[in-house]
Design a protein around this motif. Structure first.
Motif, PDB file in Angstrom:
ATOM      1  N   HIS A 428       0.807  -1.236  -0.126  1.00  0.00           N
ATOM      2  CA  HIS A 428       0.087   0.192   0.050  1.00  0.00           C
ATOM      3  C   HIS A 428       0.789   1.275   0.051  1.00  0.00           C
ATOM      4  CE1 HIS A 428      -3.230   2.757   0.944  1.00  0.00           C
ATOM      5  NE2 HIS A 428      -2.449   3.281   1.868  1.00  0.00           N
ATOM      6  N   SER A 429       1.875   1.350   0.725  1.00  0.00           N
ATOM      7  CA  SER A 429       2.874   2.346   0.975  1.00  0.00           C
ATOM      8  C   SER A 429       4.028   2.382  -0.203  1.00  0.00           C
ATOM      9  CB  SER A 429       3.317   2.567   2.367  1.00  0.00           C
ATOM     10  OG  SER A 429       4.373   3.575   2.487  1.00  0.00           O
ATOM     11  N   VAL A 430       3.924   3.518  -0.767  1.00  0.00           N
ATOM     12  CA  VAL A 430       5.214   3.547  -1.763  1.00  0.00           C
ATOM     13  C   VAL A 430       6.657   3.575  -1.239  1.00  0.00           C
ATOM     14  CG1 VAL A 430       3.902   5.145  -3.366  1.00  0.00           C
ATOM     15  CG2 VAL A 430       5.355   6.036  -1.522  1.00  0.00           C
ATOM     16  N   GLU A 431       6.563   3.591  -0.001  1.00  0.00           N
ATOM     17  CA  GLU A 431       7.950   3.459   0.708  1.00  0.00           C
ATOM     18  C   GLU A 431       8.229   1.873   1.101  1.00  0.00           C
ATOM     19  OE1 GLU A 431       9.607   5.948   1.678  1.00  0.00           O
ATOM     20  OE2 GLU A 431       8.016   7.276   1.207  1.00  0.00           O
ATOM     21  N   ASN A 432       7.206   1.012   0.944  1.00  0.00           N
ATOM     22  CA  ASN A 432       7.681  -0.552   0.848  1.00  0.00           C
ATOM     23  C   ASN A 432       7.587  -1.200  -0.632  1.00  0.00           C
ATOM     24  OD1 ASN A 432       7.518  -0.494   3.857  1.00  0.00           O
ATOM     25  ND2 ASN A 432       5.215  -0.504   3.773  1.00  0.00           N
ATOM     26  N   PRO A 433       8.557  -2.309  -0.577  1.00  0.00           N
ATOM     27  CA  PRO A 433       8.413  -2.858  -2.012  1.00  0.00           C
ATOM     28  C   PRO A 433       7.524  -3.932  -2.320  1.00  0.00           C
ATOM     29  CG  PRO A 433      10.101  -3.979  -0.262  1.00  0.00           C
ATOM     30  CD  PRO A 433       9.565  -2.704   0.307  1.00  0.00           C
ATOM     31  N   ASP A 434       7.021  -3.780  -3.536  1.00  0.00           N
ATOM     32  CA  ASP A 434       5.880  -4.844  -3.748  1.00  0.00           C
ATOM     33  C   ASP A 434       6.402  -6.401  -3.926  1.00  0.00           C
ATOM     34  OD1 ASP A 434       4.266  -2.813  -4.174  1.00  0.00           O
ATOM     35  OD2 ASP A 434       4.578  -2.642  -6.203  1.00  0.00           O
ATOM     36  N   PHE A 435       5.666  -7.238  -3.723  1.00  0.00           N
ATOM     37  CA  PHE A 435       5.704  -8.794  -3.706  1.00  0.00           C
ATOM     38  C   PHE A 435       7.027  -9.197  -2.592  1.00  0.00           C
ATOM     39  CE2 PHE A 435       4.142  -7.442  -7.816  1.00  0.00           C
ATOM     40  CZ  PHE A 435       2.996  -8.319  -7.763  1.00  0.00           C
ATOM     41  N   VAL A 436       7.198  -8.450  -1.446  1.00  0.00           N
ATOM     42  CA  VAL A 436       8.123  -8.816  -0.652  1.00  0.00           C
ATOM     43  C   VAL A 436       7.423  -9.160   0.854  1.00  0.00           C
ATOM     44  CG1 VAL A 436      10.014  -7.993   0.950  1.00  0.00           C
ATOM     45  CG2 VAL A 436       9.921  -7.624  -1.509  1.00  0.00           C
ATOM     46  N   ILE A 437       7.749 -10.150   1.224  1.00  0.00           N
ATOM     47  CA  ILE A 437       7.008 -10.712   2.483  1.00  0.00           C
ATOM     48  C   ILE A 437       8.173 -10.033   3.632  1.00  0.00           C
ATOM     49  CG2 ILE A 437       6.753 -12.533   4.447  1.00  0.00           C
ATOM     50  CD1 ILE A 437       6.494 -14.467   1.930  1.00  0.00           C
ATOM     51  N   ARG A 438       7.467  -8.978   4.407  1.00  0.00           N
ATOM     52  CA  ARG A 438       8.219  -8.157   5.255  1.00  0.00           C
ATOM     53  C   ARG A 438       8.120  -8.540   6.637  1.00  0.00           C
ATOM     54  NH1 ARG A 438       4.889  -4.712   2.785  1.00  0.00           N
ATOM     55  NH2 ARG A 438       4.018  -3.995   4.692  1.00  0.00           N
ATOM     56  N   HIS A 439       7.129  -9.503   7.206  1.00  0.00           N
ATOM     57  CA  HIS A 439       7.185  -9.953   8.423  1.00  0.00           C
ATOM     58  C   HIS A 439       6.442 -11.030   8.508  1.00  0.00           C
ATOM     59  CE1 HIS A 439       8.100  -9.453  13.027  1.00  0.00           C
ATOM     60  NE2 HIS A 439       6.965  -9.936  12.993  1.00  0.00           N
ATOM     61  N   VAL A 440       6.677 -12.218   9.169  1.00  0.00           N
ATOM     62  CA  VAL A 440       5.872 -13.337   9.507  1.00  0.00           C
ATOM     63  C   VAL A 440       6.366 -13.960  11.149  1.00  0.00           C
ATOM     64  CG1 VAL A 440       5.218 -15.777   8.896  1.00  0.00           C
ATOM     65  CG2 VAL A 440       5.524 -14.010   7.101  1.00  0.00           C
ATOM     66  N   GLU A 441       5.301 -13.957  11.955  1.00  0.00           N
ATOM     67  CA  GLU A 441       5.467 -14.445  13.116  1.00  0.00           C
ATOM     68  C   GLU A 441       4.535 -15.223  13.810  1.00  0.00           C
ATOM     69  OE1 GLU A 441       6.301 -12.219  17.664  1.00  0.00           O
ATOM     70  OE2 GLU A 441       6.709 -11.111  15.845  1.00  0.00           O
ATOM     71  N   ASP A 442       4.564 -16.327  14.518  1.00  0.00           N
ATOM     72  CA  ASP A 442       3.602 -17.077  15.098  1.00  0.00           C
ATOM     73  C   ASP A 442       3.897 -17.144  16.580  1.00  0.00           C
ATOM     74  OD1 ASP A 442       1.549 -18.619  15.651  1.00  0.00           O
ATOM     75  OD2 ASP A 442       1.993 -20.161  14.171  1.00  0.00           O
ATOM     76  N   SER A 443       3.037 -16.816  17.608  1.00  0.00           N
ATOM     77  CA  SER A 443       2.974 -17.281  18.817  1.00  0.00           C
ATOM     78  C   SER A 443       2.840 -18.571  19.181  1.00  0.00           C
ATOM     79  CB  SER A 443       1.984 -16.230  19.702  1.00  0.00           C
ATOM     80  OG  SER A 443       0.588 -16.760  19.359  1.00  0.00           O
ATOM     81  N   GLY A 444       2.040 -19.301  18.148  1.00  0.00           N
ATOM     82  CA  GLY A 444       2.005 -20.613  18.516  1.00  0.00           C
ATOM     83  C   GLY A 444       2.879 -21.752  17.553  1.00  0.00           C
ATOM     84  N   PHE A 445       2.020 -22.698  17.053  1.00  0.00           N
ATOM     85  CA  PHE A 445       2.864 -23.649  16.381  1.00  0.00           C
ATOM     86  C   PHE A 445       2.207 -23.954  14.834  1.00  0.00           C
ATOM     87  CE2 PHE A 445       3.674 -24.724  20.607  1.00  0.00           C
ATOM     88  CZ  PHE A 445       4.800 -24.621  20.615  1.00  0.00           C
ATOM     89  N   PHE A 446       1.291 -23.045  14.473  1.00  0.00           N
ATOM     90  CA  PHE A 446       0.647 -23.337  13.158  1.00  0.00           C
ATOM     91  C   PHE A 446       1.801 -22.862  12.094  1.00  0.00           C
ATOM     92  CE2 PHE A 446      -1.748 -21.777   9.180  1.00  0.00           C
ATOM     93  CZ  PHE A 446      -2.261 -22.872   9.217  1.00  0.00           C
ATOM     94  N   LEU A 447       2.406 -22.152  12.134  1.00  0.00           N
ATOM     95  CA  LEU A 447       3.338 -21.819  11.108  1.00  0.00           C
ATOM     96  C   LEU A 447       4.797 -22.365  11.339  1.00  0.00           C
ATOM     97  CD1 LEU A 447       2.999 -17.854  10.506  1.00  0.00           C
ATOM     98  CD2 LEU A 447       2.040 -19.771   9.108  1.00  0.00           C
ATOM     99  N   THR A 448       4.837 -23.123  12.282  1.00  0.00           N
ATOM    100  CA  THR A 448       6.132 -23.898  12.806  1.00  0.00           C
ATOM    101  C   THR A 448       6.043 -25.381  12.497  1.00  0.00           C
ATOM    102  OG1 THR A 448       5.217 -24.011  15.140  1.00  0.00           O
ATOM    103  CG2 THR A 448       6.874 -22.041  14.406  1.00  0.00           C
TER     104      THR A 448
END
Length: 623
Positions: A428-448
């Motif tokens: 959305h912001s022009v300051e950020n690149p397109d098609f780049v995952i910037r942050h992924v975090e999981d407090s549990g275990f679904f993504l782990t």
């Protein structure tokens, strides 16, 4: 008592006053077609009467008049009307600019059917359908490649046309910023001249006209207002910021933004802070470039990336007639050559960011299975991060839908092998690149451990692109480096497939691990993508994309034209009212000249008569 020669002085004043009035009327006629000129009027008043408050005063009522005097030369102007025009004119210019550019954008979308993306994509799906019926045919494979090339060409052509409009807007912004700076500097310089002129007791009408004309032109470029702090300090405000204060002006500069196609952002020259312009031509140009055109290009890029990714997902798992597998049908250029996506974003020579487009988990999931886990995922969003909670009774499909509905800039789906895939979207912001995952975090275990993407839970195991080798946070998951900016401009049919059309994959291995010559299951699966929900985040089909794109552009063009007509009608009324007040009417000025000419002749006759009387008194009495 009056002087014997007072009549000569009285006649002289009348001659001079009528001369000034005639000269002013002539000045009006001379400038009848001068842009921004306001007609001027000589303000006449009676000269102070003869008054002797002593015993010499004649004992009779009244005072002896001493003729006429020029009080001032003033321009005819309605300041309240001027302020209203200044405050309203930016809207007309804003919609006029949008209307003009949307005419160009509509021409891009109104392309002939035989070269449009829509028609070429239909032909592309048809070629896969034909290949599924005749999987042993080399000609059918050649048709797939040829129509793939035609589709790529049409996508690239549309991207080039949109970028052409964007580049045109960028150049127009640069020129308009120079105009705004020039007008602001000129207004400040004229303010200084006006103050000096008024300090000497003059009424600088022509300087005031020049300043009002510059303010009028500036109001078309930006949303400005004017006021006077006192009788001398004239100020111009732009969206709440001071642009001109007396003889001091502020200017704008342009700074390049890395992730905005190299386009510039507007900043204040003196502070370097971001500048915002909400109206006028400049506001419209910035909005068109950074919002409208950027959105259209992002939409085309999103369609291209997801369409190509789904085709590649099937094709790389299928086999060609030459038993070759693992090939992507479409290829992209990577943004960086580093295999881990490491990139020097701040240009200091050190790799400091990771540009990764896609994560693919290592665990096969059942979309209808309840996950039996609880936690909160944190994903990059339009402004900061967004949180997505999951619960033990949620199914895999429910969690995926919740991710896609969370307004984040990371989307999820299951690939054909039922592995969880996370993708970066356009930013959305022009300051950020397109098609780049910037942050992924999981407090549990679904993504782990459950899906096999992250290596550990919590903040310590989070993936964040703001460091090099961020992929070390992954749990052996496959990843893909982000494509070069604007993938729609660089997508190609794989050269290995073009060099050998037998590499076009149409078959899958059967349960025995064999490849049958008549197997066209992969071709059927690729052809079925036509009606698959491929627009991740919006869950739209490709047909929905084309329909929405054309409709969106048409509606915005219609909105611009409607608002332009409305504001033009309103501004025409205001300008006509101003012209009726301040404009020069040549017939009226000629009538004034004739009137003042008669006054001048009468004054000259009066002087002649008075001269004759004096001649009688001086030369003939006593003879």
């Amino acid at each position: 008592m009056g002087s014997t020669f007072s009549g000569i002085e009285l006649g002289k004043r009348s001659i001079m006053a009528h001369t000034d009035a005639i000269t002013t009327a002539g000045h009006n006629i001379s400038n009848a077609n001068t842009e921004g000129y306001s007609r001027q009027r000589v303000q006449l008043k009676e000269f102070d009467p003869l008054y002797r408050p002593d015993l010499e005063r004649p004992e009779r009522p009244g005072m002896i008049g001493q003729g006429i005097d020029v009080q001032s030369v003033e321009r005819v102007r309605d300041e309240m009307l001027d302020n209203r025009i200044t405050e309203s004119q930016h809207s007309e210019s804003y919609w006029e600019t949008r209307s003009n550019y949307y005419t160009m954008i509509e021409q891009i979308y109104n392309e002939p059917d035989d070269v449009s993306i829509r028609s070429n994509m239909d032909k592309f799906w048809q070629s896969w359908q034909e290949l599924s019926v005749h999987p042993e045919s080399q000609a059918a494979r050649q048709a797939v490649v040829s129509r793939g090339d035609s589709l790529v060409d049409s996508i690239t052509s549309k991207w080039e046309n949109l970028m052409g409009v964007g580049n045109l807007l960028n150049g127009d912004i640069e020129a308009t910023v120079r105009q705004v700076n020039d007008y602001a500097n000129q207004i400040a310089a004229i303010n200084g001249e006006i103050v000096r002129s008024k300090a000497m007791g003059d009424n600088p009408n022509d300087l005031l006209d020049r300043r009002d004309l510059l303010v009028d032109k500036l109001s078309k470029l930006a949303n400005i207002t004017t006021d006077r702090r006192d009788s001398d300090e004239f100020m111009v405000h732009l969206d709440g910021n001071i642009l001109v204060q007396g003889s001091i002006s502020r200017n704008f500069s342009l700074e390049t933004v890395l992730d905005n196609n190299g386009y510039d952002k507007l900043v204040w020259s003196d502070t370097g802070d971001d500048a915002y312009v909400s109206g006028g031509k400049l506001g419209a140009l910035i909005e068109l470039r950074d919002s409208d055109i950027r959105s259209e290009i992002q939409s085309l890029n999103t369609m291209t990336m997801n369409f190509a990714d789904l085709v590649n997902d099937v094709h790389r798992n299928a086999y060609g007639a030459n038993n070759v597998t693992g090939l992507d049908f479409f290829t992209q250029r990577s943004f960086v050559e580093n295999v881990n996506g490491n990139f020097d974003r701040n240009g200091d020579g050190q790799l400091d960011h990771s540009y990764i487009f896609r994560f693919t988990g290592t665990t096969k999931l059942n979309p209808q299975e309840q996950i039996g886990l609880e936690g909160v995922m944190t994903l990059s969003g339009p402004e900061g991060n967004v949180s997505v909670a999951y619960h033990p009774t949620d199914t895999v499909e429910t969690v995926i839908n919740r991710i896609n509905d969370a307004n984040g800039e990371v989307k999820a789906y299951l690939d054909r092998n039922n592995n969880l895939v996370l993708k970066g979207t356009t930013a959305h912001s022009v300051e950020n690149p397109d098609f780049v995952i910037r942050h992924v975090e999981d407090s549990g275990f679904f993504l782990t451990g459950y899906s096999g993407i992250l290596g550990a839970s919590g903040e310590a195991g989070a993936y964040d692109y703001a460091r090099a080798d961020a992929v070390n946070a992954l749990n052996g998951a496959q990843f893909a480096v982000s494509p070069v900016t604007n993938p729609a401009g660089y997508i190609q049919v794989n050269k290995a497939i073009k060099n050998d059309v037998l590499s076009v994959a149409a078959a899958f291995r059967d349960n025995s691990g064999n490849i049958n010559n008549g197997d066209g299951r992969a071709a059927v699966e690729i052809a079925a993508i036509r009606n698959t929900k491929v627009m991740i985040g919006h869950e739209r089909t490709l047909d929905d994309y084309f329909a929405d794109s054309v409709t969106n552009v048409g509606l915005k063009g219609e909105q611009a034209e409607t608002n332009l007509n409305s504001h033009t009608a309103m501004m025409d009324d205001l300008r006509n009212l101003r012209d009726s007040i301040s404009g020069v009417n040549i017939d009226e000025e000629l009538a004034d000249i004739i009137k003042f000419q008669h006054g001048y002749n009468a004054a000259a006759k009066f002087v002649t008569v008075w001269d004759s009387l004096l001649d009688t008194v001086i030369n003939r009495l006593g003879v």
